[in-house]
Design a protein around this motif. Structure first.
Motif, mmCIF file in Angstrom:
data_model
loop_
_atom_site.group_PDB
_atom_site.id
_atom_site.type_symbol
_atom_site.label_atom_id
_atom_site.label_comp_id
_atom_site.label_asym_id
_atom_site.label_seq_id
_atom_site.Cartn_x
_atom_site.Cartn_y
_atom_site.Cartn_z
ATOM 1 N N GLN A 78 -3.957 -12.429 2.140
ATOM 2 C CA GLN A 78 -2.712 -13.073 1.716
ATOM 3 C C GLN A 78 -1.612 -12.024 1.542
ATOM 4 N N ARG A 79 -1.958 -10.870 0.946
ATOM 5 C CA ARG A 79 -0.965 -9.809 0.753
ATOM 6 C C ARG A 79 -0.436 -9.304 2.084
ATOM 7 N N ASN A 80 -1.276 -9.349 3.105
ATOM 8 C CA ASN A 80 -0.887 -8.816 4.405
ATOM 9 C C ASN A 80 0.185 -9.666 5.081
ATOM 10 N N LYS A 81 0.383 -10.902 4.589
ATOM 11 C CA LYS A 81 1.423 -11.744 5.173
ATOM 12 C C LYS A 81 2.804 -11.156 4.897
ATOM 13 N N ALA A 82 2.934 -10.447 3.802
ATOM 14 C CA ALA A 82 4.205 -9.814 3.467
ATOM 15 C C ALA A 82 3.893 -8.549 2.688
ATOM 16 N N PRO A 83 3.417 -7.496 3.392
ATOM 17 C CA PRO A 83 2.884 -6.317 2.691
ATOM 18 C C PRO A 83 3.953 -5.471 2.027
ATOM 19 N N MET A 84 3.604 -4.949 0.858
ATOM 20 C CA MET A 84 4.456 -3.988 0.168
ATOM 21 C C MET A 84 3.990 -2.579 0.511
ATOM 22 N N PRO A 85 4.858 -1.571 0.356
ATOM 23 C CA PRO A 85 4.413 -0.187 0.572
ATOM 24 C C PRO A 85 3.272 0.143 -0.370
ATOM 25 N N GLU A 86 2.393 1.025 0.071
ATOM 26 C CA GLU A 86 1.219 1.356 -0.732
ATOM 27 C C GLU A 86 1.599 2.166 -1.962
ATOM 28 N N VAL A 87 0.932 1.855 -3.073
ATOM 29 C CA VAL A 87 1.135 2.596 -4.318
ATOM 30 C C VAL A 87 0.216 3.811 -4.320
ATOM 31 N N ASN A 88 0.772 4.963 -4.629
ATOM 32 C CA ASN A 88 -0.025 6.182 -4.655
ATOM 33 C C ASN A 88 -1.004 6.132 -5.821
ATOM 34 N N ASN A 89 -2.293 6.308 -5.529
ATOM 35 C CA ASN A 89 -3.317 6.218 -6.583
ATOM 36 C C ASN A 89 -4.353 7.328 -6.395
ATOM 37 N N PRO A 90 -4.235 8.427 -7.179
ATOM 38 C CA PRO A 90 -5.159 9.555 -7.034
ATOM 39 C C PRO A 90 -6.618 9.165 -7.275
ATOM 40 N N LEU A 91 -6.859 8.153 -8.135
ATOM 41 C CA LEU A 91 -8.218 7.713 -8.433
ATOM 42 C C LEU A 91 -8.911 7.217 -7.171
ATOM 43 N N LEU A 92 -8.151 6.516 -6.318
ATOM 44 C CA LEU A 92 -8.736 5.987 -5.082
ATOM 45 C C LEU A 92 -9.141 7.124 -4.142
ATOM 46 N N TYR A 106 8.622 -1.386 9.314
ATOM 47 C CA TYR A 106 9.265 -2.602 8.808
ATOM 48 C C TYR A 106 10.448 -3.024 9.690
ATOM 49 N N ASP A 107 10.507 -2.475 10.899
ATOM 50 C CA ASP A 107 11.594 -2.792 11.853
ATOM 51 C C ASP A 107 12.967 -2.518 11.253
ATOM 52 N N ILE A 108 13.070 -1.409 10.528
ATOM 53 C CA ILE A 108 14.351 -1.017 9.935
ATOM 54 C C ILE A 108 14.924 0.144 10.747
ATOM 55 N N GLN A 109 16.180 0.017 11.077
ATOM 56 C CA GLN A 109 16.840 1.062 11.878
ATOM 57 C C GLN A 109 17.829 1.839 11.023
ATOM 58 N N ILE A 110 17.925 3.136 11.281
ATOM 59 C CA ILE A 110 18.950 3.958 10.640
ATOM 60 C C ILE A 110 20.060 4.191 11.662
ATOM 61 N N LYS A 111 21.242 3.649 11.380
ATOM 62 C CA LYS A 111 22.397 3.762 12.278
ATOM 63 C C LYS A 111 23.257 4.943 11.828
ATOM 64 N N ARG A 112 23.624 5.801 12.764
ATOM 65 C CA ARG A 112 24.475 6.952 12.470
ATOM 66 C C ARG A 112 25.824 6.781 13.151
ATOM 67 N N ALA A 127 18.337 -3.599 7.804
ATOM 68 C CA ALA A 127 17.025 -4.184 7.500
ATOM 69 C C ALA A 127 17.158 -5.683 7.261
ATOM 70 N N SER A 128 16.070 -6.393 7.541
ATOM 71 C CA SER A 128 16.034 -7.811 7.172
ATOM 72 C C SER A 128 15.915 -7.893 5.659
ATOM 73 N N GLU A 129 16.337 -8.998 5.079
ATOM 74 C CA GLU A 129 16.299 -9.159 3.624
ATOM 75 C C GLU A 129 14.866 -9.108 3.098
ATOM 76 N N SER A 130 13.927 -9.706 3.846
ATOM 77 C CA SER A 130 12.532 -9.715 3.379
ATOM 78 C C SER A 130 11.974 -8.297 3.321
ATOM 79 N N SER A 131 12.218 -7.498 4.368
ATOM 80 C CA SER A 131 11.738 -6.110 4.375
ATOM 81 C C SER A 131 12.396 -5.297 3.275
ATOM 82 N N LEU A 132 13.698 -5.509 3.091
ATOM 83 C CA LEU A 132 14.430 -4.759 2.061
ATOM 84 C C LEU A 132 13.824 -5.019 0.681
#
Length: 696
Positions: free
Chosen positions: A357-371, A138-144, A154-159
Motif C-alpha cells: 500500500q505504501r508503494n502506491k505513493a512512496p515517501m523518501p526513506e528515513v535514515n535508520n542506523p538500527l536497520l 519522482y520525475d522532478i526536473q531542475i530547470k536552469r 514537480a507534480s503536487e503529489s511528488s512535492l
C-alpha cells in the motif's frame, strides 16, 4: 535571539568553556577534540562573533580562556546551545536544499541558496548534482535559466511526499511527541526552543489541529500503527493543509497514476474524508476536492494494516500464498523451519500488505542506523531474503528499509526457532548398542530438528530425568512405563519416520508458541480462559464440519459457471438455502481475484453469505479441466475445486475454524500435495490432526 547555527566543533568548544569554571587552555581543547592547536585557534577566533550576539566576549588569562559577560546572557547562551540543532551534515543540508527548491514558486539564484544554507556556491552546485538523482525517481526536473536562477518542476503529489518525508526523516519521534502536552496541545515554549530547521517548514497552528484530530482517531482506527508512521501521517497532513490553503491541489491524473493497479480501501477513504471534513471546518475551507480525499487515503492505506482473518471476503488469498511461498523458499535456503512459526506468517502478511500500500505513493526513506546494524548482523539471511523477495514479488520493488524490516521479522523467528529446535531424544534399546546406533543414525539423517540423542538400556531407566526429553523412542513395549513413548523398529521404517516427523512438527510449533508467549510476558495458559462450554461448542462445530466434509467427482458441464452452480445444487439442504446466489458470488470472486494455486490443479473457492446455513468444506474433482488464471497471473488447468462456505455473519469460532483450513492448504509443499492429490480418507485424517493440534 536569532537561531543559533554553529558547527558541531564550535558547540563542543563552547560547552567546555561554559562548564570549566577555572578556564580552558588551547592544548586541553586540542586533546579533547583530537585536532591541532592551529585548528583550535581558528575556531576560537570564529567563536568571538557568535558570543557577540549574546553581548559576551572571550577573555584570555594565565589559566586559559574564559567567557565574560552578564550571567543572564551566559545562561541564555547555555540554553541556546542545549537546544541548538546539530551541525548541518551534508545529508541534512541537501534535504533542506530540496525543500527550498520545491517550495519556491519562482526561480531562485545559487547565491541565495548558498546564503540561506551558510555554504559556498560551489558546495550548492555539488549538492545539486547529488539531489538530481533523487529528483529523477519522482520525475522532478531542475530547470536552469541564465541570470534568473534555478527552479524545480514537480507534480503536487511528488512535492508533498518528498517534503513531508524529508521532514519526518529529520525529526526524532521522542522529541516530536514531547512537543505536545497531555491534552494534545502544542507546547509553544517547547516548540520555540526547538531549533530543528525542518520544523520551521510547518505552520504550528495547523500542526496542533492535525495532531489533536489524529490522536482522536488513534485509539480505534490507528491502534496497530507505530510512532514513526503516526508522526509521518501527522506531518503529511499538516503540510498538505499548507498546500491546500495556497490552492496548490493534487491533480486527477496524479491520483490515477497511483491507483491504476490497486484500489484505495473503503476504510482508508472513510477516515480520510472524516479528517479532511474536520480540517475544512477548522479553516473555513468551502470545498476539498475528491482527489485530496483519495490522496490522503493512499497514505492511510500505507500504515500498518490489521491482519484480516484468513477466511473473509476481503482477505487477500494471493498475498497469503506469496508470503507463505517466501517463507518456504527462505526456509529451504537457510535450512531453518520458518514455516512452523505462524507468528512469522502473520507479522509478515501484515507488514508486506502495508508495504505494498505504501508503494502506491512512496515517501523518501528515513535514515535508520538500527536497520543497518540488523543487515550486518544477519548478512546471509538479508541476502537470501532480498533474492527471494524479488522472486516472489517480481512486480514490486522493496525499498531498502522495507527489506530490512522483513529481515527483522525473520531474525526474530530465527531466534525463537533456534531455541525451540533444541530437541532432546531418548532411545531405549534392549538389543545392544549397535542397533541403537543404527536407529540414532537414521533418526539424525531424516529428522534434522533432533539435536541431542541419548541411548539407554532398560536397566538404567531408573537413573534418568525424563523431563529433559522431548521424545522417547523404544524398540520394545515397556510394561508399566509411565512416560509417553513411541515403539519403533530398530531400522526406523518410512511410515515410522513419517509419524515421528508429524509429531516433531507439532512439538516444535508448540515450543515456538510457548517462546513467543514468554517474549510477550504472557502466562502459558490460554488467553481467553475459555470455559468448558466454549470448548465443547468448538468441538461440536468441528465435529459437524468433519461430518459434512466430502470429496467427490462431478459430471461434466460445458463451463465453470454451470459447474459451480451444479456443485452448490448438490450440497445438503442443511448447508445452502439458495444455491444460485452462492454460485454467482463464487463466480464473481473468481473474476475479481485469482483463486488458482500455482504448480497445482487446485482452485480455492470460498464464500460468506447470509443464505449459507452452516459452515462447509468440500472437495470436487472435475472430469475435464478448465483454464483459469492462477495467483502468479498465469494460465493453469483447474482439476480440483476446494470449496469453503460459511454463514454471514460468522461467529469467532467459525471464523477461526474456516481460517485454520484455509491457512493449512498453502502452509507447506506437503500440504499442497495432499490437498492436490490426496484421497478423502487422507485429507480427513489431516483435518482431524489439524484441529486436535489447534485445541491442545
Amino acid at each position: 535571539m536569532n537561531d543559533l547555527y554553529i558547527s558541531n566543533r564550535e558547540k563542543i568548544i563552547l560547552e567546555h568553556l561554559l562548564n570549566q569554571k577555572n578556564g580552558v587552555t588551547i592544548k586541553y581543547l586540542a586533546n579533547r577534540l583530537n585536532v591541532s592547536t592551529r585548528t583550535i585557534y581558528r575556531e576560537i577566533s570564529s567563536l568571538e562573533s557568535t558570543l557577540a550576539q549574546y553581548q559576551l566576549r572571550l577573555q584570555k588569562e594565565e589559566d586559559g580562556y574564559y567567557i565574560k559577560g552578564n550571567s543572564k546572557f551566559i545562561e541564555e547562551l547555555q540554553s541556546e546551545i542545549y537546544n541548538a540543532s546539530d551541525e548541518l551534515t551534508t545529508k541534512k543540508r541537501q534535504s533542506l536544499l530540496m525543500i527550498n527548491l520545491l517550495m519556491e514558486p519562482h526561480e531562485i539564484k545559487m547565491e541565495s541558496l548558498a546564503y540561506d544554507l551558510k555554504v559556498s556556491v560551489g558546495t550548492i552546485q555539488q549538492d545539486l548534482q547529488a539531489i538530481e538523482e533523487i529528483f529523477k525517481e519522482y520525475d522532478i526536473q531542475i530547470k536552469r535559466k541564465k541570470a534568473r536562477g534555478i527552479k524545480a518542476k514537480a507534480s503536487e503529489s511528488s512535492l508533498r511526499l518528498i517534503v513531508s518525508g524529508l521532514i519526518a526523516s529529520e525529526l526524532n519521534e521522542y522529541n516530536f511527541f514531547k512537543l505536545f502536552d497531555q491534552n494534545n496541545l502544542l507546547q509553544k515554549k517547547v516548540m520555540n526552543k526547538n531549533k530543528n530547521p525542518f520544523l520551521k517548514v510547518l505552520d504550528p497552528a495547523a500542526l496542533e489541529i492535525v495532531y489533536k484530530l489524529v490522536k482522536q482517531y488513534e485509539e480505534f482506527q490507528f491502534e496497530e500503527v507505530n510512532d514513526t508512521q503516526l508522526q509521518s501521517l501527522i506531518l503529511f497532513i499538516t503540510f498538505s493543509i499548507k498546500r491546500i490553503k495556497e490552492n496548490q491541489l493534487v491533480a486527477l491524473k496524479e491520483i490515477n497514476k497511483h491507483t491504476e493497479e490497486l484500489k484505495v480501501r473503503e476504510r482508508s477513504e472513510s477516515i480520510s474524508r472524516a479528517l479532511l471534513k474536520e480540517i475544512s471546518a477548522q479553516y473555513g475551507l468551502s470545498h476539498i476536492p475528491l482527489e485530496e480525499v483519495v490522496f490522503l487515503a493512499l497514505q492511510i492505506d500505507g500504515l500498518n494494516v490489521p491482519l484480516r482473518d484468513e477466511f473473509s471476503d476481503d482477505y487477500d488469498l494471493q498475498l497469503s500464498f506469496q508470503v507463505r511461498e517466501l517463507i518456504r523458499s527462505v526456509s529451504e535456503e537457510m535450512q531453518v523451519q520458518f514455516y512452523q512459526d505462524e507468528t512469522l506468517f502473520k507479522d509478515l502478511f501484515a507488514h508486506i500488505s502495508a508495504a505494498i500500500q505504501r508503494n502506491k505513493a512512496p515517501m523518501p526513506e528515513v535514515n535508520n542506523p538500527l536497520l543497518e546494524k540488523v543487515h550486518n548482523e544477519y548478512k546471509d539471511l538479508s541476502l537470501t531474503i532480498e533474492e527471494k523477495l524479488s522472486k516472489e514479488f517480481p512486480n514490486f520493488e522493496f525499498q531498502f528499509n522495507e527489506l530490512l524490516y522483513v529481515v527483522i521479522h525473520f531474525a526474530s523467528a530465527y531466534e525463537r526457532n533456534s531455541s525451540a529446535q533444541l530437541l532432546n531424544v531418548l532411545i531405549i534399546c534392549s538389543s545392544g548398542m549397535g542397533t541403537a546406533k543404527i536407529l540414532e543414525s537414521r533418526l539424525r539423517k531424516n529428522i534434522p530438528e533432533v539435536t541431542n540423542v541419548d541411548v539407554s538400556r532398560i536397566s538404567q531407566l531408573h537413573q534418568l530425568n525424563y523431563e529433559k526429553y522431548d521424545l522417547i523412542l523404544s524398540t520394545i513395549f515397556l510394561q508399566g512405563f509411565e512416560e509417553e513413548y513411541k515403539v519403533v523398529t530398530p531400522l526406523l521404517m518410512d511410515d515410522e519416520l513419517k509419524s515421528i516427523r508429524t509429531y516433531v512438527g507439532q512439538l516444535l510449533r508448540k515450543k515456538v508458541r510457548e517462546l513467543r508467549d514468554l517474549e510477550k510476558g504472557m502466562p502459558k495458559i490460554q488467553e481467553d480462559h475459555q470455559s468448558f462450554q466454549d470448548l465443547y461448542a468448538k468441538i461440536v462445530s468441528v465435529k459437524r464440519l468433519l461430518e459434512l466434509f466430502d470429496l467427490k467427482e462431478i459430471a461434466y458441464y460445458k463451463n465453470l459457471q454451470e459447474t459451480l452452480y451444479q456443485i452448490c445444487l448438490g450440497l445438503p439442504e442443511t448447508v445452502l438455502e439458495d444455491p444460485r446466489v452462492v454460485a454467482q458470488k463464487l463466480e464473481k470472486r473468481m473474476n475479481t481475484a485469482p483463486i488458482g494455486i500455482p504448480n497445482t490443479g487446485i482452485g480455492l473457492f470460498h464464500c460468506i453469505h447470509e443464505t449459507i446455513k452452516e459452515p462447509s468444506f468440500s472437495i470436487v474433482d472435475l472430469p475435464q479441466p478448465f483454464d483459469i488464471i492462477n495467483m502468479e497471473q498465469k494460465k493453469m488447468k483447474l482439476n480440483r475445486i476446494l470449496l469453503l462456505l460459511a454463514p454471514d455473519p460468522m461467529d469467532a469460532s467459525t471464523q477461526d475454524m474456516m481460517g485454520t483450513i484455509s491457512a493449512s492448504i498453502v502452509e507447506s509443499d506437503a500440504n499442497l500435495h495432499l490437498f492436490n492429490n490426496g484421497s478423502k480418507e487422507q485429507i480427513e485424517h489431516h483435518l482431524n490432526q489439524l484441529f486436535l493440534e489447534k485445541m491442545n
